[in-house]
Design a protein around this motif. Structure first.
Motif, PDB file in Angstrom:
ATOM      1  N   TYR A 210      -1.649   7.951 -17.377  1.00 34.67           N
ATOM      2  CA  TYR A 210      -2.289   8.581 -18.532  1.00 34.67           C
ATOM      3  C   TYR A 210      -3.793   8.747 -18.308  1.00 34.67           C
ATOM      4  N   LEU A 211      -4.408   7.769 -17.666  1.00 35.00           N
ATOM      5  CA  LEU A 211      -5.843   7.855 -17.369  1.00 35.00           C
ATOM      6  C   LEU A 211      -6.120   9.035 -16.452  1.00 35.00           C
ATOM      7  N   ASN A 212      -5.252   9.225 -15.446  1.00 36.78           N
ATOM      8  CA  ASN A 212      -5.415  10.353 -14.530  1.00 36.78           C
ATOM      9  C   ASN A 212      -5.177  11.690 -15.230  1.00 36.78           C
ATOM     10  N   SER A 213      -4.393  11.686 -16.321  1.00 33.21           N
ATOM     11  CA  SER A 213      -4.118  12.909 -17.090  1.00 33.21           C
ATOM     12  C   SER A 213      -5.129  13.115 -18.218  1.00 33.21           C
ATOM     13  N   ASN A 214      -6.175  12.277 -18.245  1.00 27.28           N
ATOM     14  CA  ASN A 214      -7.226  12.358 -19.270  1.00 27.28           C
ATOM     15  C   ASN A 214      -6.674  12.144 -20.688  1.00 27.28           C
ATOM     16  N   GLU A 215      -5.577  11.417 -20.809  1.00 28.60           N
ATOM     17  CA  GLU A 215      -5.048  11.050 -22.121  1.00 28.60           C
ATOM     18  C   GLU A 215      -5.490   9.616 -22.399  1.00 28.60           C
ATOM     19  N   ASN A 216      -6.732   9.490 -22.864  1.00 32.03           N
ATOM     20  CA  ASN A 216      -7.360   8.178 -22.962  1.00 32.03           C
ATOM     21  C   ASN A 216      -6.711   7.283 -24.017  1.00 32.03           C
ATOM     22  N   VAL A 217      -6.234   7.892 -25.119  1.00 35.84           N
ATOM     23  CA  VAL A 217      -5.628   7.084 -26.185  1.00 35.84           C
ATOM     24  C   VAL A 217      -4.351   6.410 -25.674  1.00 35.84           C
ATOM     25  N   MET A 218      -3.502   7.194 -24.985  1.00 36.83           N
ATOM     26  CA  MET A 218      -2.264   6.629 -24.455  1.00 36.83           C
ATOM     27  C   MET A 218      -2.553   5.609 -23.347  1.00 36.83           C
ATOM     28  N   SER A 219      -3.576   5.882 -22.541  1.00 36.01           N
ATOM     29  CA  SER A 219      -3.948   4.936 -21.494  1.00 36.01           C
ATOM     30  C   SER A 219      -4.341   3.596 -22.106  1.00 36.01           C
ATOM     31  N   GLN A 220      -5.137   3.648 -23.175  1.00 35.45           N
ATOM     32  CA  GLN A 220      -5.562   2.423 -23.851  1.00 35.45           C
ATOM     33  C   GLN A 220      -4.369   1.690 -24.458  1.00 35.45           C
ATOM     34  N   GLY A 242      -5.370  -4.502 -14.670  1.00 38.73           N
ATOM     35  CA  GLY A 242      -5.530  -4.134 -16.065  1.00 38.73           C
ATOM     36  C   GLY A 242      -6.990  -4.042 -16.459  1.00 38.73           C
ATOM     37  N   THR A 243      -7.774  -5.007 -16.013  1.00 36.55           N
ATOM     38  CA  THR A 243      -9.207  -4.986 -16.316  1.00 36.55           C
ATOM     39  C   THR A 243      -9.890  -3.815 -15.621  1.00 36.55           C
ATOM     40  N   THR A 244      -9.443  -3.498 -14.396  1.00 36.71           N
ATOM     41  CA  THR A 244      -9.993  -2.342 -13.682  1.00 36.71           C
ATOM     42  C   THR A 244      -9.709  -1.048 -14.436  1.00 36.71           C
ATOM     43  N   ASN A 245      -8.470  -0.886 -14.918  1.00 38.29           N
ATOM     44  CA  ASN A 245      -8.121   0.313 -15.691  1.00 38.29           C
ATOM     45  C   ASN A 245      -8.966   0.424 -16.953  1.00 38.29           C
ATOM     46  N   ALA A 246      -9.183  -0.707 -17.616  1.00 41.73           N
ATOM     47  CA  ALA A 246     -10.027  -0.705 -18.812  1.00 41.73           C
ATOM     48  C   ALA A 246     -11.453  -0.267 -18.463  1.00 41.73           C
ATOM     49  N   ALA A 247     -11.926  -0.697 -17.281  1.00 44.31           N
ATOM     50  CA  ALA A 247     -13.272  -0.303 -16.837  1.00 44.31           C
ATOM     51  C   ALA A 247     -13.345   1.195 -16.560  1.00 44.31           C
ATOM     52  N   LEU A 248     -12.338   1.725 -15.882  1.00 45.16           N
ATOM     53  CA  LEU A 248     -12.320   3.159 -15.579  1.00 45.16           C
ATOM     54  C   LEU A 248     -12.233   3.987 -16.847  1.00 45.16           C
ATOM     55  N   LEU A 249     -11.477   3.500 -17.834  1.00 41.99           N
ATOM     56  CA  LEU A 249     -11.386   4.199 -19.112  1.00 41.99           C
ATOM     57  C   LEU A 249     -12.745   4.211 -19.807  1.00 41.99           C
ATOM     58  N   ALA A 250     -13.421   3.065 -19.797  1.00 44.68           N
ATOM     59  CA  ALA A 250     -14.759   2.994 -20.403  1.00 44.68           C
ATOM     60  C   ALA A 250     -15.732   3.923 -19.680  1.00 44.68           C
ATOM     61  N   GLN A 251     -15.631   3.970 -18.346  1.00 45.88           N
ATOM     62  CA  GLN A 251     -16.495   4.872 -17.578  1.00 45.88           C
ATOM     63  C   GLN A 251     -16.232   6.328 -17.956  1.00 45.88           C
ATOM     64  N   GLY A 252     -14.941   6.693 -18.100  1.00 49.06           N
ATOM     65  CA  GLY A 252     -14.601   8.065 -18.484  1.00 49.06           C
ATOM     66  C   GLY A 252     -15.124   8.431 -19.859  1.00 49.06           C
ATOM     67  N   LEU A 253     -15.268   7.432 -20.748  1.00 52.15           N
ATOM     68  CA  LEU A 253     -15.786   7.674 -22.097  1.00 52.15           C
ATOM     69  C   LEU A 253     -17.307   7.571 -22.158  1.00 52.15           C
ATOM     70  N   GLY A 254     -17.936   7.355 -20.995  1.00 58.54           N
ATOM     71  CA  GLY A 254     -19.394   7.284 -20.939  1.00 58.54           C
ATOM     72  C   GLY A 254     -19.975   5.932 -21.307  1.00 58.54           C
ATOM     73  N   LYS A 255     -19.124   4.911 -21.445  1.00 55.97           N
ATOM     74  CA  LYS A 255     -19.602   3.561 -21.779  1.00 55.97           C
ATOM     75  C   LYS A 255     -19.844   2.791 -20.480  1.00 55.97           C
ATOM     76  N   LEU A 256     -20.933   3.140 -19.797  1.00 56.30           N
ATOM     77  CA  LEU A 256     -21.152   2.641 -18.439  1.00 56.30           C
ATOM     78  C   LEU A 256     -21.452   1.144 -18.403  1.00 56.30           C
ATOM     79  N   ASP A 257     -22.217   0.646 -19.374  1.00 61.92           N
ATOM     80  CA  ASP A 257     -22.525  -0.793 -19.390  1.00 61.92           C
ATOM     81  C   ASP A 257     -21.256  -1.616 -19.573  1.00 61.92           C
ATOM     82  N   GLN A 258     -20.415  -1.191 -20.502  1.00 64.96           N
ATOM     83  CA  GLN A 258     -19.150  -1.889 -20.733  1.00 64.96           C
ATOM     84  C   GLN A 258     -18.257  -1.806 -19.494  1.00 64.96           C
TER      85      GLN A 258
END
Length: 639
Positions: A210-220, A242-258
């Motif tokens: 889902y993260l690769n498909s830019n479906e962030n809600v489903m990825s979360q 799991g923590t890595t995926n959460a980090a990549l999702l945050a990066q995709g949403l522009g939350k770089l510090d998180q």
């Protein structure tokens, strides 16, 4: 998310399962007490499956060797075949694929001979992973389906769920929605079967897809599901993923510090895994995070740490290649072209590189820039030498004047010769770049087409498969023919676009409508045009712009004459430019980049007024939605 990042994440999904050490210790104690051979062999299998994800490579190999020696001593063929299967799994994770294939073949030979269907199912899944790792997706799909059929036959829901999950991962690259559908079915089966650990592994894979498909809600959603399933299991490797995926999702949403905090948190889990390969993967993940955040010095530092861990490690070429590719991007971003070229060549040597149009064109420019900088440095050194010589000859005025005049004359001649050579080389390079840009179809389109043909064959629809294959082969012949031409007739260009859209129509069915037209004052057989200028934008519409909310996607291509110019436009009813930019924030359109480079080439070769424009229809009329691309090129004819 880029394809290289997707490949890296899936690789980690396959290499991320580890548990607390006391579980293995407890199983080892049981092995020492059990006397029944079959029971002892099954315990060893559990120990090794856990050790592959937790212990060092040396410890895991030692466990498999002990199982093989015990089975050989007892002349237990089942135990030896089980050891062969575990050897195959071990070597696949070390990316020593020849050995992985060899041992999987030995295991399958025994299990099939004894009609051990559970053993056959497990071995076929392993052979499917081997094929997937070597990019043989057709074979991987065939083996996965074969394993699935056996799991259904023996009514083993855990194996059936794992087979469905594996199929989803294999087909995702060409059919994302189908891949996710299969993965979800596998997940639901594993949950119902009570296979909590396997279900959590599938949940993290689903979040990746889902993260690769830019479906962030489903990825979360599936990241959250994963953490719920992990309660009480505490598998460090999976928690790292799991923590890595959460980090990549945050990066995709522009939350770089998180995102950075989550990357560091995942490092704590990675540190619990006693594997050089897994530690190297952590540094690769960090390097990609810094690379995509344009923090190139930190990306280089992390990539080098990963490579130093793998320096004397056999296999793992793909991991080394991904680290070298990150170095290439980072050095290129810092304009350190010599180091960038060297890193790219190392990535090629490791049999990993993204063979897309942008990368190939960028490498050509990179080498040209490096050579130009080198020549400029040589010219500076030559100038310094001349200045020193002039100072040495300062006592002889007339001699100095003569030397200066001669030097100036030589410099002028040298500059003129170099300039003339550069002009010729530039013109030749422009022609080559034009042919390079039109001679390559997107690898995803070719792969999707072949996969669609395969899908028709699996569905026993030979007529559709034959029609698709006939049109696809005709399109390929036309592309190869056009790649040798600077211009084609408008009739030929329209014919190529028709074939291309017919193939896409077979893929998308009634969801796609299209039309191609030209004004009455244009003779299609006589007008000349640069081939395939519009194709990247049509593909962009199909892959990113159309099919919103189940609406029928429409593409219109129109040609018209205006004074001494040929105008043609591509219009769709997609999500529009603003929505597309939000969806792909920070991503530069490959279609726009390629076209700008081609238009620049056409201007250089004489078409100074050649232009193209991308228009967001909602900017013209708020009730409209979609994108219009308008080209204006010199009107040229055969006669």
């Amino acid at each position: 998310m880029k394809i290289t990042q997707f490949i890296g994440i899936l690789s980690l999904c396959l290499l991320s399962f580890t548990v607390k050490g006391h579980e293995i210790d407890g199983l080892l104690q049981k092995v020492a007490k059990v006397s029944v051979e079959r029971e002892k062999i099954e315990l060893w299998e559990k120990i090794i499956n856990l050790s592959i994800w937790q212990k060092s490579e040396t410890e895991t190999k030692n466990y498999i060797d002990r199982l093989y020696r015990y089975s050989k001593q007892k002349k237990n063929q089942y135990g030896m075949a089980t050891a062969d299967l575990l050897y195959a799994k071990y070597y696949e994770r070390q990316q020593e694929m020849d050995k992985a294939k060899k041992y999987a073949g030995l295991a399958y030979e025994y299990f099939s001979l004894k009609n051990d269907r559970l053993g056959m199912c497990k071995t076929l899944r392993q052979q499917g992973f081997n094929a997937f790792k070597t990019s043989n997706n057709e074979l991987a799909t065939k083996l996965a389906y074969k394993a699935l059929n056996i799991s259904i036959l023996i009514k083993n829901k855990t194996q059936e769920g794992l087979c469905m999950s594996q199929l989803g991962m294999i087909v995702f690259g060409t059919q994302p929605m189908e891949g996710i559908k299969l993965q979800k079915q596998g997940f639901e089966m594993l949950v119902k079967a009570g296979a909590k650990r396997e279900a959590s592994m599938t949940a993290i894979t689903l979040s990746t897809l889902y993260l690769n498909s830019n479906e962030n809600v489903m990825s979360q959603k599936y990241i959250d599901t994963f953490f719920v399933l992990q309660q009480g299991l505490n598998d460090a490797g999976l928690l790292a993923q799991g923590t890595t995926n959460a980090a990549l999702l945050a990066q995709g949403l522009g939350k770089l510090d998180q995102a950075e905090k989550l990357i560091e948190e995942s490092g704590k889990y990675f540190s619990q895994i006693k594997s050089v390969a897994v530690q190297a993967q952590f540094y690769r993940i960090k390097s990609v995070f810094y690379r995509d955040s344009n923090r190139f010095p930190e990306a280089i530092e992390a990539a080098k740490k990963g490579l130093s861990l793998l320096e004397n490690k056999q296999g793992l070429d793909s991991e080394k290649g991904m680290l070298q590719y990150t170095l290439f991007i980072a050095y290129k971003g810092l304009k350190q072209y010599e180091q960038a070229i060297e890193a790219y060549e190392q990535a090629v040597n490791a049999e990993f590189v993204v063979y897309d149009q942008q990368t190939q064109y960028g490498i050509a420019n990179l080498k040209e820039k490096y050579e130009t900088d080198k020549k400029e440095q040589e010219n500076k050194e030559l100038k310094q030498v001349n200045e020193i010589n002039q100072l040495k000859l300062s006592t002889n005025r007339y001699f100095i004047i003569g030397i200066v005049l001669l030097s100036l004359l030589l410099v002028v001649v040298f500059v003129l010769v170099i300039r003339n050579n550069r002009i010729k080389a530039r013109e030749k390079n422009i022609h080559l770049q034009q042919k390079l840009l039109i001679s390559q179809m997107n690898p995803h389109f070719i792969f999707n087409s072949l996969n669609s043909i395969q899908n028709f064959i699996y569905k026993q629809d030979p007529m559709k498969a034959a029609t698709y294959l006939s049109r696809f082969s005709e399109l390929m012949r036309m592309i190869l023919t056009f790649s040798r031409k600077d211009q084609v007739t408008l009739a030929e260009e329209k014919h190529l676009l028709e074939r291309y859209l017919e193939i896409q129509k077979l893929r998308f069915g009634d969801k796609l409508e299209w039309e191609i037209s030209s004004s009455d004052d244009i003779d299609d057989e006589n007008v000349l045009i640069q081939p395939m200028l519009s194709q990247p934008f049509i593909e962009n519409s199909l892959e990113h712009g159309l099919f919103k909310d189940n609406q029928v996607g429409k593409i219109s291509i129109r040609f018209a004459k205006e004074a001494d110019y040929l105008l043609f436009e591509i219009e769709d009813n997609g999500v529009g430019l603003n929505n597309l930019l939000k969806k792909h924030e920070g991503h530069e359109s490959l279609a726009t980049t390629i076209t700008e480079e081609r238009i620049a080439g056409i201007r250089t070769l004489g078409g100074t007024n050649t232009t193209f424009e991308v228009i967001n229809l909602s900017d013209i009329n708020e009730e409209l939605q979609g994108v219009k691309v308008l080209f204006k090129i010199p009107y040229q004819t055969l006669l």
